[in-house]
Scaffold this active site. Structure first.
Site, PDB file in Angstrom:
ATOM      1  N   GLU A 100       2.279   6.216  12.099  1.00  7.11           N
ATOM      2  CA  GLU A 100       3.676   5.932  11.609  1.00  7.11           C
ATOM      3  C   GLU A 100       4.604   6.094  13.138  1.00  7.11           C
ATOM      4  OE1 GLU A 100       3.998   8.633   8.400  1.00  7.11           O
ATOM      5  OE2 GLU A 100       2.531   7.399   7.328  1.00  7.11           O
ATOM      6  N   GLY A 174      -1.462   6.321   2.400  1.00  6.65           N
ATOM      7  CA  GLY A 174      -0.666   6.044   1.358  1.00  6.65           C
ATOM      8  C   GLY A 174      -0.657   5.001   0.612  1.00  6.65           C
TER       9      GLY A 174
END
Ligand code: 13P
Length: 251
Positions: A100, A174
């Site tokens: 990320e 995720g």
């Protein structure tokens, strides 16, 4: 070196003081009650909550870490946090190079290596994250991408004691899509071989898997060869789930 599996919770940008304290308190007491749990647990809250979480965890075997650090020890870097500041809060670990951050903050492997070196200089264990995207995997480039990231993200200061490597395929983060047991076995064996070329005692280096690890799949993943722990996002936000994941590492 401990053979206990390393179970790391990456809370990402979630929670506020009250729920973070409550989650840490539940985990700290539960792991303390196990006496010799057989695993090592580390919680990585958002920076603003580290101090509160550290207070709650005091006296428990559960440790805490940061989610990122700057390359420099101090200076005019508005909004950043140094590895020394994390150490000052009792952190033992810091995650560097999470996908990320590579994605949303344009972090390169060279920058990640500099962050890992800063972590080492401050006396922290750097959890260096690597992993391919969906597109890179479909183009058959997963091995090459992961090998290159590994080679470029490990600083010369890396040792088996001060570094852990987290293989987190970007497409599994995720998404509820976990890499298959065969994919994890293959990639972790590759990472072990490549890392051992750069790091002395590479056989002892902790290799973590991350990407949709849940209570239901943790047991299988944690018992695969060359898997020395897990880096957990979503499921680390529920104390019971995270504890089940940790317990799945033993027995
Ligand atoms: P999830 O467990 O939510 O897939 O996140 C994995 C991760 O990015 C941990 O760093």
């Amino acid at each position: 070196m401990s053979v206990a599996k390393l179970i790391v919770g990456n809370w990402k940008m979630n929670g506020l003081l009250d729920d973070s304290r409550a989650r840490a308190r539940t985990l700290g007491s539960a792991v303390s009650a196990l006496k010799d749990s057989g695993f090592d647990m580390v919680l990585c809250p958002p920076a603003t909550m580290i101090n509160a979480v550290a207070d709650v965890l005091a006296g428990s075997p559960v440790r805490h870490g940061g989610q990122d650090c700057h390359t420099e020890a101090s200076g005019a870097f508005t909004g950043n946090i140094s590895a020394g500041m994390l150490k000052d809060l009792g952190c033992t670990h810091v995650i560097v190079g999470h996908s990320e951050r590579r994605q949303h903050h344009a972090e390169t492997s060279a920058l990640v290596a500099a962050k890992a070196a800063a972590a080492h200089a401050a006396g922290l264990i750097a959890i260096v994250c690597i992993g391919e995207t969906d597109a890179e995997r479909s183009e058959g480039r997963a091995d090459a991408v992961v090998s290159a990231q590994l080679a470029e993200s490990l600083p010369p200061s890396a040792t088996a004691e001060n570094t852990a490597i987290a293989y987190e395929p970007v497409w599994a983060i995720g998404t509820g899509k976990t890499a298959s047991a065969d994919d994890i076995k293959h990639m972790h064996a590759l990472i072990r071989t490549k890392a051992s070329e750069k790091v002395k005692n590479g056989a002892w280096l902790k290799l973590l898997y991350g990407g949709s690890v849940k209570a239901g799949n943790a047991g299988e993943i944690l018992h695969l060869p060359n898997v020395d722990g897990v880096l957990v996002g979503g499921a680390s936000l529920a104390a019971e789930d995270f504890l089940s994941i940790a317990k799945a590492s033993v027995g």
